[in-house]
Design a protein around this motif. Structure first.
Motif, PDB file in Angstrom:
ATOM      1  N   MET A  81       0.826  -1.188   0.000  1.00 53.55           N
ATOM      2  CA  MET A  81       0.000   0.000   0.000  1.00 53.55           C
ATOM      3  C   MET A  81       0.871   1.253   0.000  1.00 53.55           C
ATOM      4  O   MET A  81       0.606   2.178  -0.730  1.00 53.55           O
ATOM      5  CB  MET A  81      -0.947  -0.047   1.197  1.00 53.55           C
ATOM      6  CG  MET A  81      -1.818   1.174   1.362  1.00 53.55           C
ATOM      7  SD  MET A  81      -3.134   1.365   0.165  1.00 53.55           S
ATOM      8  CE  MET A  81      -4.334   0.262   0.812  1.00 53.55           C
ATOM      9  N   GLU A  82       1.897   1.280   0.850  1.00 53.22           N
ATOM     10  CA  GLU A  82       2.741   2.467   0.938  1.00 53.22           C
ATOM     11  C   GLU A  82       3.521   2.698  -0.350  1.00 53.22           C
ATOM     12  O   GLU A  82       3.766   3.844  -0.723  1.00 53.22           O
ATOM     13  CB  GLU A  82       3.681   2.353   2.146  1.00 53.22           C
ATOM     14  CG  GLU A  82       2.933   2.443   3.452  1.00 53.22           C
ATOM     15  CD  GLU A  82       3.822   2.193   4.666  1.00 53.22           C
ATOM     16  OE1 GLU A  82       5.035   1.944   4.490  1.00 53.22           O
ATOM     17  OE2 GLU A  82       3.296   2.253   5.781  1.00 53.22           O
ATOM     18  N   GLU A  83       3.890   1.602  -1.050  1.00 56.02           N
ATOM     19  CA  GLU A  83       4.611   1.748  -2.317  1.00 56.02           C
ATOM     20  C   GLU A  83       3.750   2.456  -3.363  1.00 56.02           C
ATOM     21  O   GLU A  83       4.250   3.229  -4.175  1.00 56.02           O
ATOM     22  CB  GLU A  83       5.054   0.378  -2.864  1.00 56.02           C
ATOM     23  CG  GLU A  83       6.036  -0.359  -1.991  1.00 56.02           C
ATOM     24  CD  GLU A  83       5.352  -1.131  -0.862  1.00 56.02           C
ATOM     25  OE1 GLU A  83       4.153  -1.470  -0.967  1.00 56.02           O
ATOM     26  OE2 GLU A  83       6.022  -1.358   0.163  1.00 56.02           O
ATOM     27  N   GLU A  84       2.446   2.184  -3.331  1.00 51.33           N
ATOM     28  CA  GLU A  84       1.522   2.798  -4.279  1.00 51.33           C
ATOM     29  C   GLU A  84       1.196   4.241  -3.918  1.00 51.33           C
ATOM     30  O   GLU A  84       0.673   4.983  -4.738  1.00 51.33           O
ATOM     31  CB  GLU A  84       0.214   1.984  -4.327  1.00 51.33           C
ATOM     32  CG  GLU A  84       0.400   0.563  -4.800  1.00 51.33           C
ATOM     33  CD  GLU A  84      -0.851  -0.275  -4.584  1.00 51.33           C
ATOM     34  OE1 GLU A  84      -1.918   0.294  -4.262  1.00 51.33           O
ATOM     35  OE2 GLU A  84      -0.752  -1.495  -4.733  1.00 51.33           O
ATOM     36  N   ASN A  85       1.494   4.638  -2.696  1.00 48.18           N
ATOM     37  CA  ASN A  85       1.153   5.971  -2.207  1.00 48.18           C
ATOM     38  C   ASN A  85       2.352   6.587  -1.489  1.00 48.18           C
ATOM     39  O   ASN A  85       2.371   6.704  -0.262  1.00 48.18           O
ATOM     40  CB  ASN A  85      -0.043   5.891  -1.251  1.00 48.18           C
ATOM     41  CG  ASN A  85      -1.257   5.320  -1.926  1.00 48.18           C
ATOM     42  OD1 ASN A  85      -1.919   6.003  -2.692  1.00 48.18           O
ATOM     43  ND2 ASN A  85      -1.541   4.059  -1.668  1.00 48.18           N
ATOM     44  N   PRO A  86       3.376   6.988  -2.264  1.00 48.50           N
ATOM     45  CA  PRO A  86       4.561   7.562  -1.627  1.00 48.50           C
ATOM     46  C   PRO A  86       4.203   8.789  -0.794  1.00 48.50           C
ATOM     47  O   PRO A  86       3.311   9.553  -1.127  1.00 48.50           O
ATOM     48  CB  PRO A  86       5.449   7.954  -2.805  1.00 48.50           C
ATOM     49  CG  PRO A  86       4.729   7.611  -4.042  1.00 48.50           C
ATOM     50  CD  PRO A  86       3.414   7.008  -3.695  1.00 48.50           C
ATOM     51  N   GLY A  87       4.864   8.935   0.331  1.00 47.65           N
ATOM     52  CA  GLY A  87       4.597  10.053   1.216  1.00 47.65           C
ATOM     53  C   GLY A  87       3.611   9.729   2.320  1.00 47.65           C
ATOM     54  O   GLY A  87       3.391  10.538   3.210  1.00 47.65           O
ATOM     55  N   TYR A  88       2.997   8.559   2.246  1.00 48.13           N
ATOM     56  CA  TYR A  88       2.046   8.149   3.281  1.00 48.13           C
ATOM     57  C   TYR A  88       2.614   6.955   4.033  1.00 48.13           C
ATOM     58  O   TYR A  88       3.081   5.998   3.437  1.00 48.13           O
ATOM     59  CB  TYR A  88       0.682   7.770   2.690  1.00 48.13           C
ATOM     60  CG  TYR A  88      -0.053   8.954   2.118  1.00 48.13           C
ATOM     61  CD1 TYR A  88      -0.855   9.735   2.928  1.00 48.13           C
ATOM     62  CD2 TYR A  88       0.072   9.291   0.773  1.00 48.13           C
ATOM     63  CE1 TYR A  88      -1.534  10.829   2.416  1.00 48.13           C
ATOM     64  CE2 TYR A  88      -0.595  10.381   0.255  1.00 48.13           C
ATOM     65  CZ  TYR A  88      -1.384  11.148   1.071  1.00 48.13           C
ATOM     66  OH  TYR A  88      -2.055  12.229   0.564  1.00 48.13           O
ATOM     67  N   LYS A  89       2.546   7.007   5.329  1.00 49.77           N
ATOM     68  CA  LYS A  89       2.993   5.912   6.185  1.00 49.77           C
ATOM     69  C   LYS A  89       1.771   5.325   6.876  1.00 49.77           C
ATOM     70  O   LYS A  89       0.991   6.052   7.494  1.00 49.77           O
ATOM     71  CB  LYS A  89       3.996   6.448   7.222  1.00 49.77           C
ATOM     72  CG  LYS A  89       4.388   5.453   8.275  1.00 49.77           C
ATOM     73  CD  LYS A  89       5.363   4.436   7.743  1.00 49.77           C
ATOM     74  CE  LYS A  89       5.823   3.529   8.879  1.00 49.77           C
ATOM     75  NZ  LYS A  89       5.846   2.165   8.526  1.00 49.77           N
ATOM     76  N   VAL A  90       1.600   4.031   6.754  1.00 45.75           N
ATOM     77  CA  VAL A  90       0.471   3.350   7.384  1.00 45.75           C
ATOM     78  C   VAL A  90       0.965   2.677   8.658  1.00 45.75           C
ATOM     79  O   VAL A  90       1.899   1.883   8.632  1.00 45.75           O
ATOM     80  CB  VAL A  90      -0.155   2.300   6.436  1.00 45.75           C
ATOM     81  CG1 VAL A  90      -1.254   1.522   7.156  1.00 45.75           C
ATOM     82  CG2 VAL A  90      -0.680   2.963   5.180  1.00 45.75           C
ATOM     83  N   ASN A  91       0.336   3.032   9.755  1.00 43.48           N
ATOM     84  CA  ASN A  91       0.625   2.399  11.029  1.00 43.48           C
ATOM     85  C   ASN A  91      -0.635   1.645  11.447  1.00 43.48           C
ATOM     86  O   ASN A  91      -1.496   2.183  12.136  1.00 43.48           O
ATOM     87  CB  ASN A  91       1.011   3.454  12.080  1.00 43.48           C
ATOM     88  CG  ASN A  91       1.320   2.834  13.428  1.00 43.48           C
ATOM     89  OD1 ASN A  91       1.633   1.651  13.518  1.00 43.48           O
ATOM     90  ND2 ASN A  91       1.215   3.624  14.474  1.00 43.48           N
ATOM     91  N   ALA A  92      -0.747   0.411  10.980  1.00 38.86           N
ATOM     92  CA  ALA A  92      -1.945  -0.390  11.248  1.00 38.86           C
ATOM     93  C   ALA A  92      -1.966  -0.831  12.703  1.00 38.86           C
ATOM     94  O   ALA A  92      -0.985  -1.351  13.217  1.00 38.86           O
ATOM     95  CB  ALA A  92      -1.983  -1.599  10.326  1.00 38.86           C
ATOM     96  N   VAL A  93      -3.090  -0.602  13.361  1.00 40.53           N
ATOM     97  CA  VAL A  93      -3.277  -0.989  14.756  1.00 40.53           C
ATOM     98  C   VAL A  93      -4.517  -1.868  14.813  1.00 40.53           C
ATOM     99  O   VAL A  93      -5.565  -1.511  14.283  1.00 40.53           O
ATOM    100  CB  VAL A  93      -3.461   0.257  15.657  1.00 40.53           C
ATOM    101  CG1 VAL A  93      -3.723  -0.158  17.092  1.00 40.53           C
ATOM    102  CG2 VAL A  93      -2.253   1.176  15.552  1.00 40.53           C
ATOM    103  N   SER A  94      -4.388  -3.004  15.461  1.00 40.61           N
ATOM    104  CA  SER A  94      -5.505  -3.935  15.566  1.00 40.61           C
ATOM    105  C   SER A  94      -6.052  -3.934  16.989  1.00 40.61           C
ATOM    106  O   SER A  94      -5.287  -3.859  17.948  1.00 40.61           O
ATOM    107  CB  SER A  94      -5.030  -5.338  15.189  1.00 40.61           C
ATOM    108  OG  SER A  94      -6.084  -6.255  15.286  1.00 40.61           O
TER     109      SER A  94
END
Length: 136
Positions: A1-14
């Motif tokens: 996901m991050e590769e497709e959207n440079p500049g965005y960092k995903v911090n997934a929390v469950s």
């Protein structure tokens, strides 16, 4: 996901589903809400009324393109006062299935009412041919 959207960092929390609603309410009271959350659709009106959700249609440049790929009837559940506050990513339903062979062997007709279903469950409860516990 991050590769497709440079500049965005995903911090997934469950979180455990049973705790998620309360965690969101706690986060709202401390102004530490996540940017995105996967919610139960039943919570959307409550959270929208609390002003902790933003309408997606004016915020997402590609909202119409994304929404067009989703089930319209499911999407309608995320609309409040003319704006969409949710994307209906999936739907589910409760179903009942039965073992026709087990019913036939017990000479029980397929239940047509809840009372008949409970009676069938009671009649079929016990240990199956594999020695496993089944039924109520």
């Amino acid at each position: 996901m991050e590769e497709e959207n440079p500049g965005y960092k995903v911090n997934a929390v469950s979180h455990e589903w049973a705790d998620l609603h309360d965690k969101i309410l706690i986060n709202a009271s401390s102004n530490t809400l996540p940017d995105v959350a996967r919610l139960d659709i039943a919570w959307v009106p409550e959270f929208q009324k609390m002003n902790i959700l933003v309408p997606l249609d004016p915020q997402m440049g590609d909202f119409n393109e994304v929404a067009a790929k989703l089930l319209p009837s499911a999407m309608s559940t995320g609309m409040i006062k003319g704006s969409y506050y949710a994307l209906a990513l999936n739907t589910n339903t409760k179903i009942l299935f039965y073992n026709a062979d087990a019913l036939a062997a017990a000479i029980i007709e397929v239940p047509k009412t809840m009372d008949e279903m409970y009676a069938a469950i009671k009649a079929l409860s016990g240990t199956n041919a594999n020695g496993s516990r089944c039924g109520a």
